[in-house]
Design an enzyme around this catalytic site. Sequence first.
Site, mmCIF file in Angstrom:
data_model
loop_
_atom_site.group_PDB
_atom_site.id
_atom_site.type_symbol
_atom_site.label_atom_id
_atom_site.label_comp_id
_atom_site.label_asym_id
_atom_site.label_seq_id
_atom_site.Cartn_x
_atom_site.Cartn_y
_atom_site.Cartn_z
ATOM 1 N N LEU A 1 -84.973 -51.929 24.301
ATOM 2 C CA LEU A 1 -84.513 -51.058 25.706
ATOM 3 C C LEU A 1 -84.388 -50.231 25.632
ATOM 4 C CD1 LEU A 1 -83.144 -50.634 28.717
ATOM 5 C CD2 LEU A 1 -81.207 -51.346 27.497
ATOM 6 N N SER A 2 -84.771 -48.815 26.729
ATOM 7 C CA SER A 2 -84.400 -47.181 27.243
ATOM 8 C C SER A 2 -84.680 -46.947 25.440
ATOM 9 C CB SER A 2 -82.570 -47.020 26.917
ATOM 10 O OG SER A 2 -82.670 -45.954 27.358
ATOM 11 N N ALA A 3 -84.180 -45.447 24.646
ATOM 12 C CA ALA A 3 -84.650 -46.047 23.453
ATOM 13 C C ALA A 3 -85.399 -46.761 22.359
ATOM 14 C CB ALA A 3 -83.870 -45.045 22.826
ATOM 15 N N ALA B 1 -88.339 -47.275 23.579
ATOM 16 C CA ALA B 1 -89.510 -45.889 23.058
ATOM 17 C C ALA B 1 -89.508 -45.948 21.461
ATOM 18 C CB ALA B 1 -88.767 -44.416 23.632
ATOM 19 N N ILE C 1 -89.063 -51.952 27.727
ATOM 20 C CA ILE C 1 -88.413 -51.632 28.658
ATOM 21 C C ILE C 1 -87.824 -50.706 29.239
ATOM 22 C CG2 ILE C 1 -86.057 -52.991 29.933
ATOM 23 C CD1 ILE C 1 -87.097 -55.092 27.922
#
Length: 322
Positions: A98-100, A103, A122
Amino acid sequence: MPETAGPGAPLVVVLHGCTQNAAGYDESSGWSRLADQHGFLLLYPEQQRINNPNLCFNWFSPDDAARGKGEALSIRQMVESAKVRHVSNRRRVFITGLSAGGAMAAAMLATYPEVFAGGAVIAGLPFGVASSVPEAFDRMRGHGGPRPEALAELVSAASPHDGKWPTLSVWHGTADQTVDQSNASAIIEQWRSLHGAPKNPARSDLVHGHAHRVWVDSSGREVIEEYSIAGLGHGTPLDTHSTRHGEQAAPFMLEAGISSTRLICRFWGIVTDEAVESDSITRLVHDGHAELRAQPDTHTSASQPAIQTVIEDALRRAGLMK
């Protein structure tokens, strides 16, 4: 390790988001419950404050998101250790975040594509689009970045890989004010050309009321899917109302009436269609050619940008951002 996971079981690597930890993410997302039900292994790398004060994986750092370096190498070593220790299926290793964490999952797929059969990002960002904190925030806002035609080259140059690329599931909320939804489109563009998939999706559906698109390669294999979650802010989409899922709302773990955890596993082939609760799916187009705890968040609220504010304030205090 789930009692139902024997030798040769799949392995799923899960990367939490900023301000989260592994235990909290697992408790809300329902991954452990699903692993117990279907007999696969879970690996939860966890960021430390000494590496990032907000517990973000450093997806933008050239020293952490490159093959053979930093956090990417550490996660790779954890995966290898788990595979050896539990005799997992080396051809069925997957990663999500998720998020970082999303990435960073994209970075792992790019830097070690031979390790993973598939991944899921995500509310994340493409690989290689930022190399500093200011650039990272610009990309999160949807500003700047490489030309679309250059995105795939970033992945190609990240490793000596010459085989099949991992499949990819991409999830993003339409009301995400922390990571702009344009990043989902960029992720798809980055991987679509690597798979040799056409620009237009082969299939578009509504799944649990949310837009879903699928791209296939020249052999007809589904290689990329995208879920665009209507009205959702920044977080992991969950179906907390289903008692059999064991998913719980928390900051950035959001009730959406759809379980990203279970549907990602279905895309990877770990969970069968029959095992995923079937709500109505309306086919619109078919063209084969063409650990924090607080009050639960809703789909969107004024608190959604708060995580970015927290991160930016901390970076300013540390002298890393003006």
